[in-house]
Scaffold this active site. Structure first.
Site, PDB file in Angstrom:
ATOM      1  N   GLY A 302       0.856  -1.194   0.000  1.00 47.97           N
ATOM      2  CA  GLY A 302       0.000   0.000   0.000  1.00 47.97           C
ATOM      3  C   GLY A 302       0.882   1.231   0.000  1.00 47.97           C
ATOM      4  O   GLY A 302       2.037   1.188  -0.429  1.00 47.97           O
ATOM      5  N   CYS A 305       2.890   5.554  -2.849  1.00 49.69           N
ATOM      6  CA  CYS A 305       3.706   5.480  -4.071  1.00 49.69           C
ATOM      7  C   CYS A 305       3.498   4.222  -4.911  1.00 49.69           C
ATOM      8  O   CYS A 305       3.153   4.322  -6.083  1.00 49.69           O
ATOM      9  CB  CYS A 305       5.190   5.593  -3.702  1.00 49.69           C
ATOM     10  SG  CYS A 305       5.580   7.186  -3.007  1.00 49.69           S
TER      11      CYS A 305
HETATM   12  C1  UDX Z   1       8.206   3.346  -1.518  1.00 49.28           C
HETATM   13  C2  UDX Z   1       9.621   3.120  -2.051  1.00 49.28           C
HETATM   14  O1  UDX Z   1      10.276   2.110  -1.267  1.00 49.28           O
HETATM   15  C3  UDX Z   1      10.417   4.416  -2.011  1.00 49.28           C
HETATM   16  O2  UDX Z   1      11.697   4.231  -2.605  1.00 49.28           O
HETATM   17  C4  UDX Z   1       9.649   5.499  -2.780  1.00 49.28           C
HETATM   18  O3  UDX Z   1      10.321   6.736  -2.661  1.00 49.28           O
HETATM   19  C5  UDX Z   1       8.238   5.639  -2.235  1.00 49.28           C
HETATM   20  O4  UDX Z   1       7.568   4.362  -2.263  1.00 49.28           O
HETATM   21  P1  UDX Z   1       7.088   3.629   0.902  1.00 49.28           P
HETATM   22  O5  UDX Z   1       5.782   3.672   0.187  1.00 49.28           O
HETATM   23  O6  UDX Z   1       7.367   4.636   1.954  1.00 49.28           O
HETATM   24  O7  UDX Z   1       8.316   3.709  -0.138  1.00 49.28           O
HETATM   25  O8  UDX Z   1       7.171   2.194   1.622  1.00 49.28           O
HETATM   26  P2  UDX Z   1       7.927   0.822   1.368  1.00 49.28           P
HETATM   27  O9  UDX Z   1       8.800   0.563   2.508  1.00 49.28           O
HETATM   28  O10 UDX Z   1       8.518   0.741   0.029  1.00 49.28           O
HETATM   29  O11 UDX Z   1       6.691  -0.205   1.457  1.00 49.28           O
HETATM   30  C6  UDX Z   1       5.647  -0.172   0.484  1.00 49.28           C
HETATM   31  C7  UDX Z   1       4.633  -1.238   0.770  1.00 49.28           C
HETATM   32  O12 UDX Z   1       5.163  -2.528   0.501  1.00 49.28           O
HETATM   33  C8  UDX Z   1       4.143  -1.299   2.205  1.00 49.28           C
HETATM   34  O13 UDX Z   1       2.758  -1.562   2.201  1.00 49.28           O
HETATM   35  C9  UDX Z   1       4.909  -2.451   2.807  1.00 49.28           C
HETATM   36  O14 UDX Z   1       4.272  -3.048   3.886  1.00 49.28           O
HETATM   37  C10 UDX Z   1       4.992  -3.387   1.610  1.00 49.28           C
HETATM   38  N1  UDX Z   1       6.117  -4.329   1.663  1.00 49.28           N
HETATM   39  C11 UDX Z   1       7.389  -3.875   1.594  1.00 49.28           C
HETATM   40  C12 UDX Z   1       5.861  -5.696   1.734  1.00 49.28           C
HETATM   41  O15 UDX Z   1       4.703  -6.131   1.795  1.00 49.28           O
HETATM   42  N2  UDX Z   1       6.920  -6.557   1.735  1.00 49.28           N
HETATM   43  C13 UDX Z   1       8.212  -6.133   1.664  1.00 49.28           C
HETATM   44  O16 UDX Z   1       9.117  -6.987   1.677  1.00 49.28           O
HETATM   45  C14 UDX Z   1       8.455  -4.747   1.597  1.00 49.28           C
END
Ligand code: UDX
Length: 480
Positions: A302, A305
């Site tokens: 979610g 981005c």
């Molecule tokens: C993301 C990008 O990582 C970042 O580089 C960009 O600038 C903005 O979008 P962000 O949305 O803050 O950052 O969160 P992120 O840590 O990437 O996690 C995104 C989603 O993926 C979250 O819902 C998280 O829970 C999920 N996720 C992440 C997983 O389900 N599994 C993982 O291994 C990593």
């Protein structure tokens, strides 16, 4: 002898030229360097005070620049002028308040004034998804027109908002067409932001790459110089054209989303085969061609981005008659993953959820943020409420935001209060407080011990021993 000598000199010079070309800062001819931009690039405006803009503004002020952060929302600016942040990001308030006091940072709703009094203007306004998935560029275009009308000297515009490929060039034209005074130059560059919510300050200080797109090497150098601290800390500078810089950002977010959807689908396979997703992800990630990051299964990705940028990318590609099947499949797999949470719940609790009491632990899209944008919790809770479930919830930070958009949700002040007397508990966010909850106590508090652990926060053996009827994401109970 003398011809050999001259040949060697020529070869050495050629070698030096090659060396200069691959060095990390863009190489500029002295004419470009001295004639194009004469200011010291100390006066900076940041337009848009969301996560990206506020971290950037406070971070650049922390580095000693004079920064004006501008936004059209009066309420937001008034809070920021008083040192109060409109969202939670660990330690950002410390940077904001220290730099407000040091008078290196100020906040205004007067964008005209911010532009007039700055050499560099970073644009960090949001580019949300429209209902058809395309990126809404209204705010960006309107800021571009405001910038154009207020150009009163040499300025460089640097767009940080994530945009469809080709947007920055169009903005450059828009600014040129709307400038009142054409005696000044205004280059437009693009510098994608890679910071993650929840670790934004650490990501600002240390990043693997600094990508700057631009037509004029002199403008690119000015932007690179602003971030020179990053360059001395092993950050690779990619100095490229506008389109490639924009595409790097879209590609990065689409690839990260794809990795998550891939591991989520694999966890679903583990659910029915008895393989353990933790071991699979570990073994997979040890291959340096794959890497271990972003291989944690969950309820679906979610945030502000990944969902928006995957949709925007597919939309743009479709318009250009390019079929991005993998990114589309990533989006579809993510939607299915979110829906799977209710399917798993019904497998354990039964199809009829009418009048059940179910607790949701974790509302933010991930831990350490109060952001609920595109959080799986939104879809899951909406579906539960639609099936007449009494939904209780707990989140250390995100309850206020959730209550603003979902009525009928019973937000509680503690995990105990949310889970007492429930028919089932769904864990959606990996907050430390939720991860470390007392499972025996939870078992005692619940009416029936049904637990959906979407983030694999709890040891399946322990859940089994405590008598939970549970489901997780691809982690079976070990047989020995
Ligand atoms: C993301 C990008 O990582 C970042 O580089 C960009 O600038 C903005 O979008 P962000 O949305 O803050 O950052 O969160 P992120 O840590 O990437 O996690 C995104 C989603 O993926 C979250 O819902 C998280 O829970 C999920 N996720 C992440 C997983 O389900 N599994 C993982 O291994 C990593």
């Amino acid at each position: 002898m003398s011809s050999y000598f001259y040949k060697s000199i020529v070869q050495i010079c050629y070698g030096l030229v090659l060396l200069l070309n691959v060095s990390r800062l863009p190489q500029l001819s002295s004419a470009e360097d001295s004639s194009a931009y004469t200011f010291e690039a100390n006066k900076i405006a940041v337009i848009g005070t969301g996560y990206v803009g506020l971290v950037l503004g406070a971070g650049l002020a922390e580095w000693g620049h004079q920064v004006i952060c501008a936004d059209i929302l009066q309420e937001k600016i008034t809070s920021l002028q008083n040192g109060e942040l409109p969202f939670y990001e660990a330690d950002l308030d410390v940077w904001v308040n220290a730099n407000l006091s040091a008078k290196r940072l100020r906040f205004t709703t007067n964008i005209d004034e911010a532009v007039q009094n700055s050499d560099i203007i970073f644009v960090t306004v949001s580019t949300p998804s429209k209902s058809d998935g395309s990126a809404d560029l209204f705010a960006l275009e309107s800021v571009a027109k405001t910038i154009a009308k207020n150009i009163n000297g040499q300025k460089i515009v640097c767009i940080k908002s994530t945009v469809p490929i080709g947007t920055t060039r169009r903005i450059q034209t828009l600014i040129a067409e709307n400038m009142n005074q054409n005696k000044f130059s205004c280059d437009v560059t693009f510098n994608p932001e890679f910071l993650r919510e929840g670790s934004a300050l650490a990501d600002f200080i240390k990043t693997d790459r600094l990508v700057i797109g631009g037509d004029n090497p002199s403008a690119v150098k000015v932007i690179a110089d602003i971030f020179h601290r990053l360059l001395s800390a092993n950050t690779t500078l990619i100095n490229t054209d506008l389109e490639s810089a924009e595409a790097i950002k879209y590609a990065s977010n689409a690839y990260l989303a794809t990795k998550i959807s891939f591991i989520n689908e694999f966890a679903n396979l583990c659910d029915v085969t008895g393989a353990d997703i933790d071991t699979v992800a570990y073994g997979l990630g040890l291959d340096p061609r794959i890497g271990s990051a972003f291989l944690k299964p969950g309820p679906g990705y979610g945030g502000s981005c990944l969902p928006k940028d995957t949709l925007g990318l597919v939309y743009q590609a479709k318009e250009l008659k390019v079929d991005l099947k993998i990114v589309q499949a990533t989006i579809d797999a993510n939607d299915a993953q979110i829906n799977r949470v209710i399917i798993k719940l019904k497998q354990l609790l039964g199809e009829d959820l009418n009048n059940k009491k179910i607790a949701v632990l974790g509302l933010a899209f991930k831990a350490n943020t109060d952001d609920i944008r595109c959080s799986p919790a939104l879809t899951i809770i909406a579906q539960l409420l639609a099936e007449n479930v009494h939904v209780t919830a707990y989140d250390p930070m995100a309850m206020n935001n959730m209550q603003k958009v979902l009525s009928g949700l019973d937000c509680c002040s503690s995990i105990d209060a949310a889970t007492a007397g429930t028919d089932a508990v769904i864990v959606l966010t990996d907050w430390e407080e939720i991860k470390s909850l007392d499972l025996s106590r939870l078992r005692q508090l619940m009416k029936t011990p049904i637990l959906i652990d979407t983030r694999n926060l709890y040891d399946p053996q322990k859940l089994d021993q405590l008598g939970f009827l549970f489901s997780n994401s691809g982690r079976p109970i070990k047989k020995h």
